[in-house]
Design an enzyme around this catalytic site. Structure first.
Site, PDB file in Angstrom:
ATOM      1  N   LYS A 153       1.849   1.961  -5.218  1.00  0.00           N
ATOM      2  CA  LYS A 153       2.401   1.362  -6.444  1.00  0.00           C
ATOM      3  C   LYS A 153       1.495   1.608  -7.634  1.00  0.00           C
ATOM      4  O   LYS A 153       1.966   1.905  -8.739  1.00  0.00           O
ATOM      5  CB  LYS A 153       2.605  -0.159  -6.252  1.00  0.00           C
ATOM      6  CG  LYS A 153       3.620  -0.491  -5.169  1.00  0.00           C
ATOM      7  CD  LYS A 153       3.715  -1.975  -4.928  1.00  0.00           C
ATOM      8  CE  LYS A 153       2.472  -2.576  -4.337  1.00  0.00           C
ATOM      9  NZ  LYS A 153       2.175  -2.158  -2.965  1.00  0.00           N
ATOM     10  N   GLN A 187       2.136  -6.039  -3.196  1.00  0.00           N
ATOM     11  CA  GLN A 187       2.612  -6.158  -1.820  1.00  0.00           C
ATOM     12  C   GLN A 187       3.917  -5.360  -1.609  1.00  0.00           C
ATOM     13  O   GLN A 187       4.165  -4.428  -2.345  1.00  0.00           O
ATOM     14  CB  GLN A 187       2.772  -7.633  -1.413  1.00  0.00           C
ATOM     15  CG  GLN A 187       1.448  -8.377  -1.253  1.00  0.00           C
ATOM     16  CD  GLN A 187       0.851  -8.869  -2.559  1.00  0.00           C
ATOM     17  OE1 GLN A 187       1.513  -9.494  -3.353  1.00  0.00           O
ATOM     18  NE2 GLN A 187      -0.405  -8.585  -2.785  1.00  0.00           N
ATOM     19  N   ALA A 218      -3.851  -7.980  -3.648  1.00  0.00           N
ATOM     20  CA  ALA A 218      -3.405  -6.607  -3.871  1.00  0.00           C
ATOM     21  C   ALA A 218      -4.619  -5.684  -3.957  1.00  0.00           C
ATOM     22  O   ALA A 218      -5.735  -6.118  -4.235  1.00  0.00           O
ATOM     23  CB  ALA A 218      -2.600  -6.524  -5.167  1.00  0.00           C
ATOM     24  N   GLY A 219      -4.373  -4.413  -3.725  1.00  0.00           N
ATOM     25  CA  GLY A 219      -5.410  -3.405  -3.939  1.00  0.00           C
ATOM     26  C   GLY A 219      -4.677  -2.175  -4.412  1.00  0.00           C
ATOM     27  O   GLY A 219      -4.049  -1.493  -3.609  1.00  0.00           O
ATOM     28  N   HIS A 220      -4.675  -1.941  -5.719  1.00  0.00           N
ATOM     29  CA  HIS A 220      -3.908  -0.827  -6.280  1.00  0.00           C
ATOM     30  C   HIS A 220      -4.863   0.265  -6.755  1.00  0.00           C
ATOM     31  O   HIS A 220      -5.814  -0.007  -7.486  1.00  0.00           O
ATOM     32  CB  HIS A 220      -3.035  -1.319  -7.441  1.00  0.00           C
ATOM     33  CG  HIS A 220      -1.961  -2.270  -7.002  1.00  0.00           C
ATOM     34  ND1 HIS A 220      -1.036  -2.811  -7.850  1.00  0.00           N
ATOM     35  CD2 HIS A 220      -1.659  -2.767  -5.775  1.00  0.00           C
ATOM     36  CE1 HIS A 220      -0.208  -3.598  -7.165  1.00  0.00           C
ATOM     37  NE2 HIS A 220      -0.584  -3.594  -5.909  1.00  0.00           N
ATOM     38  N   THR A 255      -9.740  -5.063   2.238  1.00  0.00           N
ATOM     39  CA  THR A 255     -10.486  -5.556   3.400  1.00  0.00           C
ATOM     40  C   THR A 255     -11.136  -4.445   4.215  1.00  0.00           C
ATOM     41  O   THR A 255     -11.937  -4.727   5.106  1.00  0.00           O
ATOM     42  CB  THR A 255      -9.537  -6.340   4.338  1.00  0.00           C
ATOM     43  OG1 THR A 255      -8.467  -5.465   4.710  1.00  0.00           O
ATOM     44  CG2 THR A 255      -8.978  -7.572   3.662  1.00  0.00           C
ATOM     45  N   ARG A 282       3.330 -29.204  -6.285  1.00  0.00           N
ATOM     46  CA  ARG A 282       3.081 -29.866  -7.579  1.00  0.00           C
ATOM     47  C   ARG A 282       1.695 -30.483  -7.686  1.00  0.00           C
ATOM     48  O   ARG A 282       1.495 -31.502  -8.322  1.00  0.00           O
ATOM     49  CB  ARG A 282       4.168 -30.909  -7.870  1.00  0.00           C
ATOM     50  CG  ARG A 282       5.509 -30.262  -8.056  1.00  0.00           C
ATOM     51  CD  ARG A 282       6.630 -31.228  -7.923  1.00  0.00           C
ATOM     52  NE  ARG A 282       6.695 -31.742  -6.580  1.00  0.00           N
ATOM     53  CZ  ARG A 282       7.815 -32.152  -5.987  1.00  0.00           C
ATOM     54  NH1 ARG A 282       8.938 -32.109  -6.637  1.00  0.00           N
ATOM     55  NH2 ARG A 282       7.789 -32.613  -4.764  1.00  0.00           N
ATOM     56  N   ASP A 336       0.804  -1.225   0.000  1.00  0.00           N
ATOM     57  CA  ASP A 336       0.000   0.000   0.000  1.00  0.00           C
ATOM     58  C   ASP A 336       0.834   1.271   0.000  1.00  0.00           C
ATOM     59  O   ASP A 336       0.429   2.297   0.549  1.00  0.00           O
ATOM     60  CB  ASP A 336      -0.980   0.018   1.207  1.00  0.00           C
ATOM     61  CG  ASP A 336      -1.891  -1.186   1.190  1.00  0.00           C
ATOM     62  OD1 ASP A 336      -2.219  -1.665   0.093  1.00  0.00           O
ATOM     63  OD2 ASP A 336      -2.272  -1.648   2.287  1.00  0.00           O
ATOM     64  N   PRO A 383      -8.575  -0.857   9.300  1.00  0.00           N
ATOM     65  CA  PRO A 383      -7.695   0.289   9.562  1.00  0.00           C
ATOM     66  C   PRO A 383      -6.248  -0.165   9.482  1.00  0.00           C
ATOM     67  O   PRO A 383      -5.899  -1.249   9.947  1.00  0.00           O
ATOM     68  CB  PRO A 383      -8.046   0.700  11.001  1.00  0.00           C
ATOM     69  CG  PRO A 383      -8.836  -0.407  11.584  1.00  0.00           C
ATOM     70  CD  PRO A 383      -9.383  -1.229  10.456  1.00  0.00           C
TER      71      PRO A 383
HETATM   72  P1  GDP Z   1      -0.727   0.227  -3.616  1.00  0.00           P
HETATM   73  O1  GDP Z   1      -1.304  -1.040  -3.087  1.00  0.00           O
HETATM   74  O2  GDP Z   1       0.745   0.323  -3.364  1.00  0.00           O
HETATM   75  O3  GDP Z   1      -1.063   0.484  -5.044  1.00  0.00           O
HETATM   76  O4  GDP Z   1      -1.383   1.384  -2.753  1.00  0.00           O
HETATM   77  P2  GDP Z   1      -2.934   1.518  -2.327  1.00  0.00           P
HETATM   78  O5  GDP Z   1      -3.719   1.929  -3.506  1.00  0.00           O
HETATM   79  O6  GDP Z   1      -3.388   0.316  -1.592  1.00  0.00           O
HETATM   80  O7  GDP Z   1      -2.834   2.650  -1.237  1.00  0.00           O
HETATM   81  C1  GDP Z   1      -2.291   3.899  -1.509  1.00  0.00           C
HETATM   82  C2  GDP Z   1      -3.370   4.955  -1.244  1.00  0.00           C
HETATM   83  O8  GDP Z   1      -2.765   6.214  -1.132  1.00  0.00           O
HETATM   84  C3  GDP Z   1      -4.373   5.068  -2.360  1.00  0.00           C
HETATM   85  O9  GDP Z   1      -5.613   5.465  -1.837  1.00  0.00           O
HETATM   86  C4  GDP Z   1      -3.768   6.183  -3.226  1.00  0.00           C
HETATM   87  O10 GDP Z   1      -4.726   6.875  -4.010  1.00  0.00           O
HETATM   88  C5  GDP Z   1      -3.214   7.075  -2.173  1.00  0.00           C
HETATM   89  N1  GDP Z   1      -2.044   7.856  -2.543  1.00  0.00           N
HETATM   90  C6  GDP Z   1      -1.013   7.485  -3.345  1.00  0.00           C
HETATM   91  N2  GDP Z   1      -0.075   8.459  -3.363  1.00  0.00           N
HETATM   92  C7  GDP Z   1      -0.527   9.440  -2.558  1.00  0.00           C
HETATM   93  C8  GDP Z   1      -0.005  10.725  -2.148  1.00  0.00           C
HETATM   94  O11 GDP Z   1       1.082  11.138  -2.519  1.00  0.00           O
HETATM   95  N3  GDP Z   1      -0.786  11.455  -1.291  1.00  0.00           N
HETATM   96  C9  GDP Z   1      -1.991  11.017  -0.844  1.00  0.00           C
HETATM   97  N4  GDP Z   1      -2.687  11.799  -0.017  1.00  0.00           N
HETATM   98  N5  GDP Z   1      -2.511   9.810  -1.213  1.00  0.00           N
HETATM   99  C10 GDP Z   1      -1.777   9.068  -2.040  1.00  0.00           C
HETATM  100  P1  IMO Z   2      -0.800  -4.225  -2.186  1.00  0.00           P
HETATM  101  O1  IMO Z   2      -0.347  -4.792  -3.509  1.00  0.00           O
HETATM  102  C1  IMO Z   2      -0.744  -4.634   2.143  1.00  0.00           C
HETATM  103  C2  IMO Z   2      -0.765  -8.719   3.746  1.00  0.00           C
HETATM  104  C3  IMO Z   2      -1.996  -9.210   4.490  1.00  0.00           C
HETATM  105  C4  IMO Z   2      -1.345 -10.170   5.487  1.00  0.00           C
HETATM  106  C5  IMO Z   2      -0.233 -10.797   4.644  1.00  0.00           C
HETATM  107  C6  IMO Z   2      -0.600 -12.142   4.041  1.00  0.00           C
HETATM  108  O2  IMO Z   2      -2.101  -3.524  -2.242  1.00  0.00           O
HETATM  109  O3  IMO Z   2       0.294  -3.432  -1.575  1.00  0.00           O
HETATM  110  P2  IMO Z   2      -2.151 -12.849   2.004  1.00  0.00           P
HETATM  111  O4  IMO Z   2      -3.623 -12.677   1.802  1.00  0.00           O
HETATM  112  O5  IMO Z   2      -1.308 -12.219   0.954  1.00  0.00           O
HETATM  113  O6  IMO Z   2      -1.758 -14.270   2.268  1.00  0.00           O
HETATM  114  O7  IMO Z   2      -1.844 -12.054   3.385  1.00  0.00           O
HETATM  115  O8  IMO Z   2       0.056  -9.880   3.612  1.00  0.00           O
HETATM  116  N1  IMO Z   2      -1.027  -8.200   2.388  1.00  0.00           N
HETATM  117  C7  IMO Z   2      -0.967  -6.905   2.050  1.00  0.00           C
HETATM  118  N2  IMO Z   2      -0.761  -5.807   2.803  1.00  0.00           N
HETATM  119  N3  IMO Z   2      -0.882  -4.508   0.811  1.00  0.00           N
HETATM  120  C8  IMO Z   2      -1.061  -5.598   0.043  1.00  0.00           C
HETATM  121  O9  IMO Z   2      -1.075  -5.557  -1.306  1.00  0.00           O
HETATM  122  C9  IMO Z   2      -1.152  -6.871   0.662  1.00  0.00           C
HETATM  123  N4  IMO Z   2      -1.344  -8.131   0.206  1.00  0.00           N
HETATM  124  C10 IMO Z   2      -1.251  -8.930   1.279  1.00  0.00           C
HETATM  125  O10 IMO Z   2      -2.639  -8.145   5.144  1.00  0.00           O
HETATM  126  O11 IMO Z   2      -0.738  -9.456   6.525  1.00  0.00           O
HETATM  127 MG    MG Z   3      -2.813  -1.678  -1.808  1.00  0.00          MG
END
Ligand code: GDP
Ligand code: IMO
Ligand code: MG
Length: 455
Positions: A15, A225, A38-40, A324, A139, A12, A327
């Site tokens: 990326k 991740q 993942a959640g991008h 998920t 496997r 998070d 927090p």
């Molecule tokens: P990822 O999993 O690495 O792609 O990141 P996530 O999308 O899960 O979480 C990053 C969060 O921060 C998202 O809601 C983005 O829109 C937000 N975000 C990314 N860069 C910035 C930044 O520079 N400032 C702020 N305020 N939010 C950002």
């Molecule tokens: P992005 O790509 C943050 C964490 C889970 C848990 C551990 C194992 O959005 O950055 P899993 O379901 O992968 O077996 O869980 O890894 N986790 C992440 N934490 N960002 C993620 O992806 C994650 N993907 C898995 O919370 O602690």
């Molecule tokens: Mg994410």
């Protein structure tokens, strides 16, 4: 040239945003590991896209490839494709035939195994990621290519499903149900295979990518991740079951290390730290019930300044899980962690984001080294138990004010508040890497770009 985007902390970091930013110059974006855990997030204009499995580049019309190193839940694949189509996009996507498939029993086993760990649970996303990678290594997995041939699919299922059913019933003592039924799975997954074939979605990913390179196309590898939850380099066992670090861009795509190493490797850094799930976090401010080990908010004074600061940063940064909704735990930037990540993935540069979230704080801290058993330690120790014992030594920086970030972006890097630049340059210097960009908001336009590796 290639560019590899890697999470340098615990996921998070931003990326998705970085892929979107630099991906404009890419022709293909490849996910090389992980799955729909993942959640991008990609934000441009009024549009926000949250992708868990599809490469973030597809929202820009860039070809997206889900590499062999990924684990694929076909249901999520089609749901995300359909959702983007409903929003008027026409994603150009292909999936590696060598990628493994997340089956219904994997998701159930993910939950069962977590429950069995009692207080020591990892806090997984519950998507079946770990059990699918276990079967890949054991496997006994089912691959995307297997879905295309009903006979092969049936043979695979007849071998593996009874083992999984016995595991659920006899080892864990739970009622297995339809998720462990060969016929039910066969019908559903054969239909997924038919749809994959009808839409021409499957590919020999490595060969395909090499052809694109030969045609002169630029590739971007999108890690999911982060390094500290890498199964080898993270804080085992509180990790995901794949390698988010850059080495996996080779094994997870079907291209070799010289392809990846010939290009740039960009570490994505959040200007502070967040973590979802269990495990140590030496620079953690306060804690989150059920995730921070031994933390109980009822036993903490609600006026505690660290509690207030953690809540402030969590709310300002919207730090609630994309997948998920949990927090996120919050902490100060941790340099030993970044040194570890920079070495593991050979970062050539970093993008530091969320500088806007920290704005307005009087002071901002960076954990610069640890003390472990009386010794100074500058990187992450190999065992999680030792990492949990580390005490952090901090450097305190003067904070920076909230400013008009749009005009900062328009005017460029020198327009950032001086204290913010001091903070950013300290981090880049310590890691001996270039600073490619600075995020001052979630949107594509809210980034100060110093250098675009693909241009
Ligand atoms: P990822 O999993 O690495 O792609 O990141 P996530 O999308 O899960 O979480 C990053 C969060 O921060 C998202 O809601 C983005 O829109 C937000 N975000 C990314 N860069 C910035 C930044 O520079 N400032 C702020 N305020 N939010 C950002
Ligand atoms: P992005 O790509 C943050 C964490 C889970 C848990 C551990 C194992 O959005 O950055 P899993 O379901 O992968 O077996 O869980 O890894 N986790 C992440 N934490 N960002 C993620 O992806 C994650 N993907 C898995 O919370 O602690
Ligand atoms: Mg994410």
């Amino acid at each position: 040239m290639t560019v590899t985007i890697v999470g340098s902390q615990l996921g998070d970091e931003g990326k998705g945003g970085a892929v979107d930013l630099f991906g404009e110059a890419a022709d293909v974006v490849v996910r090389y590991q992980g799955g729909d855990n993942a959640g991008h997030t990609v934000v441009f204009g009024d549009e926000t896209y949250k992708l868990s499995l599809l490469p973030s580049g597809v929202v820009r019309g860039t070809t997206g490839v889900i590499g062999n190193g990924c684990v694929v839940n076909p249901e999520t694949l089609f749901d995300e494709l359909d959702a983007l189509r409903e929003r008027g996009l026409d994603p150009d996507l292909c999936v590696a035939e060598r990628a493994h498939v997340i089956m219904p029993y994997h998701k159930v086993l993910d939950g069962i195994e977590e429950a069995d760990r009692d207080d020591n649970e990892v806090g997984t996303t519950g998507r079946g990621i770990g059990p699918t990678y276990e079967d890949k290594a054991g496997r006994r997995g089912v691959r995307i290519g297997d879905l295309l041939d009903p006979e092969v699919l049936r043979t695979r299922l007849e071998y593996v499903v009874p083992q999984k059913r016995a595991l659920a019933e006899e080892v864990f003592g739970v009622d297995a149900g339809d998720a462990f039924d060969v016929e039910a799975i066969f019908e559903t997954y054969r239909a997924f295979g038919e749809r994959l074939a009808e839409e021409g979605l499957t590919v020999d990913a490595g060969a395909y990518l090499q052809d694109r390179i030969d045609d002169g196309d630029e590739l971007m590898f999108e890690g999911a991740q982060g390094t500290l939850i890498d199964i080898d380099h993270g804080n085992y066992p509180f990790v995901t079951s794949s390698n988010p670090s850059a080495g996996a861009a080779c094994t997870g795509s079907g291209l070799g290390p010289t392809v990846v190493g010939d290009g740039d490797v960009v570490g994505i850094v959040k200007g502070y730290l967040t973590r979802v799930g269990n495990g140590p976090l030496p620079t953690e401010l306060a804690g989150v019930d059920g995730q921070t080990p031994d933390y109980d908010s009822d036993a903490v004074d609600s006026d505690d300044p660290e509690e207030e600061l953690a809540t402030y940063i969590r709310d300002e940064g919207g730090e609630y899980g994309t997948v998920t909704g949990r927090p996120r735990r919050v902490g100060w930037l941790d340099l030993p962690m970044l040194r570890h990540a920079a070495r593991v993935s050979s970062f050539t540069g970093i993008v530091v984001g969320h500088v806007d979230v920290l704005a307005g704080l009087e002071e901002v801290k960076i954990g610069t080294s640890y003390r472990l058993d009386g010794e100074q330690v500058d990187t992450v120790p190999p065992t999680t138990e030792a990492w949990a014992r580390c005490e952090v030594e901090y450097e305190t920086f003067d904070g920076w004010p909230e400013v008009d970030w749009d005009s900062v972006v328009a005017d460029g890097y020198e327009a950032l508040p001086e204290n913010a630049r001091t903070y950013l340059e300290y981090v880049a210097d310590e890691l001996a890497v270039d600073l490619y960009a600075v995020g001052v908001g979630p949107g594509r336009e809210e980034t100060v770009v110093l250098e675009n590796p693909l241009e």
